[in-house]
Design a protein around this motif. Sequence first.
Motif, PDB file in Angstrom:
ATOM      1  N   ASP A 202       0.836  -1.205   0.000  1.00  0.00           N
ATOM      2  CA  ASP A 202       0.000   0.000   0.000  1.00  0.00           C
ATOM      3  C   ASP A 202       0.869   1.252   0.000  1.00  0.00           C
ATOM      4  OD1 ASP A 202      -2.479  -1.204  -0.082  1.00  0.00           O
ATOM      5  OD2 ASP A 202      -2.694  -1.310   2.096  1.00  0.00           O
ATOM      6  N   LEU A 203       1.907   1.239   0.841  1.00  0.00           N
ATOM      7  CA  LEU A 203       2.794   2.402   0.942  1.00  0.00           C
ATOM      8  C   LEU A 203       3.667   2.529  -0.299  1.00  0.00           C
ATOM      9  CD1 LEU A 203       3.775   2.061   4.702  1.00  0.00           C
ATOM     10  CD2 LEU A 203       2.242   3.742   3.684  1.00  0.00           C
ATOM     11  N   LEU A 204       4.127   1.398  -0.832  1.00  0.00           N
ATOM     12  CA  LEU A 204       4.942   1.421  -2.049  1.00  0.00           C
ATOM     13  C   LEU A 204       4.138   2.018  -3.208  1.00  0.00           C
ATOM     14  CD1 LEU A 204       7.802   0.378  -3.021  1.00  0.00           C
ATOM     15  CD2 LEU A 204       6.561  -1.591  -3.947  1.00  0.00           C
ATOM     16  N   ALA A 205       2.864   1.625  -3.308  1.00  0.00           N
ATOM     17  CA  ALA A 205       2.017   2.111  -4.401  1.00  0.00           C
ATOM     18  C   ALA A 205       1.757   3.611  -4.287  1.00  0.00           C
ATOM     19  CB  ALA A 205       0.695   1.345  -4.416  1.00  0.00           C
ATOM     20  N   ARG A 206       1.891   4.156  -3.061  1.00  0.00           N
ATOM     21  CA  ARG A 206       1.698   5.597  -2.856  1.00  0.00           C
ATOM     22  C   ARG A 206       2.987   6.387  -3.070  1.00  0.00           C
ATOM     23  NH1 ARG A 206      -0.825   6.586   2.792  1.00  0.00           N
ATOM     24  NH2 ARG A 206      -0.646   8.726   2.057  1.00  0.00           N
ATOM     25  N   GLY A 207       4.065   5.692  -3.479  1.00  0.00           N
ATOM     26  CA  GLY A 207       5.292   6.384  -3.842  1.00  0.00           C
ATOM     27  C   GLY A 207       6.312   6.526  -2.729  1.00  0.00           C
ATOM     28  N   HIS A 208       6.118   5.827  -1.602  1.00  0.00           N
ATOM     29  CA  HIS A 208       7.071   5.939  -0.501  1.00  0.00           C
ATOM     30  C   HIS A 208       8.347   5.165  -0.804  1.00  0.00           C
ATOM     31  CE1 HIS A 208       4.482   8.013   2.342  1.00  0.00           C
ATOM     32  NE2 HIS A 208       3.495   7.207   2.010  1.00  0.00           N
ATOM     33  N   SER A 209       9.483   5.707  -0.351  1.00  0.00           N
ATOM     34  CA  SER A 209      10.767   5.018  -0.469  1.00  0.00           C
ATOM     35  C   SER A 209      10.860   3.929   0.591  1.00  0.00           C
ATOM     36  CB  SER A 209      11.915   6.006  -0.268  1.00  0.00           C
ATOM     37  OG  SER A 209      11.942   6.468   1.078  1.00  0.00           O
ATOM     38  N   ASN A 210      11.881   3.058   0.462  1.00  0.00           N
ATOM     39  CA  ASN A 210      12.083   2.015   1.460  1.00  0.00           C
ATOM     40  C   ASN A 210      12.256   2.607   2.851  1.00  0.00           C
ATOM     41  OD1 ASN A 210      11.980   0.271  -0.668  1.00  0.00           O
ATOM     42  ND2 ASN A 210      14.119  -0.371  -0.575  1.00  0.00           N
ATOM     43  N   GLN A 211      13.023   3.695   2.942  1.00  0.00           N
ATOM     44  CA  GLN A 211      13.252   4.305   4.246  1.00  0.00           C
ATOM     45  C   GLN A 211      11.959   4.873   4.824  1.00  0.00           C
ATOM     46  OE1 GLN A 211      16.412   4.471   6.061  1.00  0.00           O
ATOM     47  NE2 GLN A 211      14.748   4.780   7.530  1.00  0.00           N
ATOM     48  N   GLN A 212      11.140   5.510   3.980  1.00  0.00           N
ATOM     49  CA  GLN A 212       9.875   6.064   4.452  1.00  0.00           C
ATOM     50  C   GLN A 212       8.928   4.960   4.912  1.00  0.00           C
ATOM     51  OE1 GLN A 212       8.968   8.214   0.849  1.00  0.00           O
ATOM     52  NE2 GLN A 212       9.538  10.192   1.730  1.00  0.00           N
ATOM     53  N   ILE A 213       8.909   3.845   4.191  1.00  0.00           N
ATOM     54  CA  ILE A 213       8.086   2.708   4.598  1.00  0.00           C
ATOM     55  C   ILE A 213       8.535   2.201   5.964  1.00  0.00           C
ATOM     56  CG2 ILE A 213       7.510   0.299   4.070  1.00  0.00           C
ATOM     57  CD1 ILE A 213       7.664   1.074   1.082  1.00  0.00           C
ATOM     58  N   GLY A 214       9.854   2.106   6.141  1.00  0.00           N
ATOM     59  CA  GLY A 214      10.379   1.664   7.430  1.00  0.00           C
ATOM     60  C   GLY A 214       9.995   2.609   8.552  1.00  0.00           C
ATOM     61  N   ASP A 215      10.083   3.908   8.292  1.00  0.00           N
ATOM     62  CA  ASP A 215       9.724   4.899   9.310  1.00  0.00           C
ATOM     63  C   ASP A 215       8.249   4.779   9.701  1.00  0.00           C
ATOM     64  OD1 ASP A 215      12.291   5.921   9.341  1.00  0.00           O
ATOM     65  OD2 ASP A 215      11.861   7.553   7.951  1.00  0.00           O
ATOM     66  N   LEU A 216       7.384   4.592   8.704  1.00  0.00           N
ATOM     67  CA  LEU A 216       5.950   4.534   8.970  1.00  0.00           C
ATOM     68  C   LEU A 216       5.536   3.252   9.683  1.00  0.00           C
ATOM     69  CD1 LEU A 216       4.635   5.990   5.604  1.00  0.00           C
ATOM     70  CD2 LEU A 216       4.320   7.015   7.852  1.00  0.00           C
ATOM     71  N   LEU A 217       6.220   2.162   9.391  1.00  0.00           N
ATOM     72  CA  LEU A 217       5.845   0.873   9.966  1.00  0.00           C
ATOM     73  C   LEU A 217       6.699   0.483  11.168  1.00  0.00           C
ATOM     74  CD1 LEU A 217       5.143  -1.269   6.757  1.00  0.00           C
ATOM     75  CD2 LEU A 217       3.535  -0.040   8.202  1.00  0.00           C
ATOM     76  N   GLY A 218       7.699   1.293  11.499  1.00  0.00           N
ATOM     77  CA  GLY A 218       8.557   0.961  12.628  1.00  0.00           C
ATOM     78  C   GLY A 218       9.502  -0.185  12.317  1.00  0.00           C
ATOM     79  N   LEU A 219       9.959  -0.279  11.066  1.00  0.00           N
ATOM     80  CA  LEU A 219      10.872  -1.338  10.632  1.00  0.00           C
ATOM     81  C   LEU A 219      12.207  -0.728  10.225  1.00  0.00           C
ATOM     82  CD1 LEU A 219       8.445  -3.327   8.281  1.00  0.00           C
ATOM     83  CD2 LEU A 219       8.903  -3.761  10.703  1.00  0.00           C
ATOM     84  N   ASN A 220      13.294  -1.506  10.416  1.00  0.00           N
ATOM     85  CA  ASN A 220      14.564  -0.998   9.911  1.00  0.00           C
ATOM     86  C   ASN A 220      14.654  -1.247   8.406  1.00  0.00           C
ATOM     87  OD1 ASN A 220      15.721  -3.621   9.406  1.00  0.00           O
ATOM     88  ND2 ASN A 220      16.181  -3.804  11.588  1.00  0.00           N
ATOM     89  N   LEU A 221      15.599  -0.588   7.763  1.00  0.00           N
ATOM     90  CA  LEU A 221      15.682  -0.605   6.299  1.00  0.00           C
ATOM     91  C   LEU A 221      15.910  -2.012   5.763  1.00  0.00           C
ATOM     92  CD1 LEU A 221      15.682   1.070   3.717  1.00  0.00           C
ATOM     93  CD2 LEU A 221      18.123   1.517   4.058  1.00  0.00           C
ATOM     94  N   ASN A 222      16.765  -2.798   6.405  1.00  0.00           N
ATOM     95  CA  ASN A 222      17.045  -4.158   5.930  1.00  0.00           C
ATOM     96  C   ASN A 222      15.798  -5.034   5.994  1.00  0.00           C
ATOM     97  OD1 ASN A 222      19.726  -3.672   5.299  1.00  0.00           O
ATOM     98  ND2 ASN A 222      20.458  -4.242   7.336  1.00  0.00           N
ATOM     99  N   THR A 223      14.973  -4.822   7.019  1.00  0.00           N
ATOM    100  CA  THR A 223      13.735  -5.597   7.130  1.00  0.00           C
ATOM    101  C   THR A 223      12.787  -5.263   5.987  1.00  0.00           C
ATOM    102  OG1 THR A 223      13.925  -5.713   9.541  1.00  0.00           O
ATOM    103  CG2 THR A 223      11.746  -6.097   8.602  1.00  0.00           C
ATOM    104  N   VAL A 224      12.677  -3.978   5.643  1.00  0.00           N
ATOM    105  CA  VAL A 224      11.823  -3.575   4.518  1.00  0.00           C
ATOM    106  C   VAL A 224      12.325  -4.206   3.228  1.00  0.00           C
ATOM    107  CG1 VAL A 224      11.016  -1.633   3.123  1.00  0.00           C
ATOM    108  CG2 VAL A 224      11.142  -1.406   5.604  1.00  0.00           C
ATOM    109  N   LYS A 225      13.642  -4.156   3.006  1.00  0.00           N
ATOM    110  CA  LYS A 225      14.213  -4.751   1.789  1.00  0.00           C
ATOM    111  C   LYS A 225      13.942  -6.252   1.736  1.00  0.00           C
ATOM    112  CE  LYS A 225      17.945  -1.361   1.148  1.00  0.00           C
ATOM    113  NZ  LYS A 225      19.418  -1.149   1.171  1.00  0.00           N
TER     114      LYS A 225
END
Length: 253
Positions: A202-225
């Motif tokens: 949902d967040l990816l489709a709205r144009g968020h970067s990996n880092q922004q997705i991590g910030d919004l979901l409380g995940l670190n960058l490696n977990t998002v990747k």
Amino acid sequence: MSEPVSAYRVLIVDDHSVVRAGLRHLLAEVFDPVEIVEANGLAALEALLDEGMRFSFAVVDLYLPDFLGQDRLDRIRRRLEPAPVVAFTMSESKSDLRAALAAGLRGYIPKSTHDEVIIGILRMIQVGGTYFPYELLARDAEAERGSAPAVAAPVAGDGGQIGTGQIGTGQIGTGQIGTGLAETGEGESGAALTERQMEIMDLLARGHSNQQIGDLLGLNLNTVKGHLSRIFRQLGVESRTQAILKYQRMRGG
């Protein structure tokens, strides 16, 4: 013809006068100077927009007597652009939170939230932030899984931090939740997306970067990747664009 917005003109849409009065007080703490316009329902809001009135910010109840679901929510959000639109609601259900995300709202604030926290959330959204209380998803996930606790994601700082989309406990762990959307014929046969993967998409489709997705979901960058790599394999795609298009087809978009 639309009139220009001078200073801050903030819209409140709620059918309860006591709620509107409380919001006026909180919004005056955030916006200065501010002109506050009230609407007691969707028809009143539509009338204001038809008159060409424009707003700097909008706070909208999701459960109005004349409110008719996510399609109408998305339409109102588009009509209010470029003003940020925030849901202020009694609902603490994950389906309503996901609907707000899908409609492109900038925030989702349960009415049970403490006044001081609401002010902090509004200030964050005012300067370009986004707030969705993902602990609501985690709470429902625990109920679905029985007694298994959610796994907390590593987050820098202490509770109550206001910054990149995290306020207090507004983040959830990395545990996978149930089964999500399924599609056969492409990628892994019958591959399903978990609730967590659907949140990421949902967040990816709205144009968020990996880092922004991590910030919004409380995940670190490696977990998002790692999540995105698994999503790509499950969907049988090789790029973010392909993943978004496939996901939108799966959702009927």
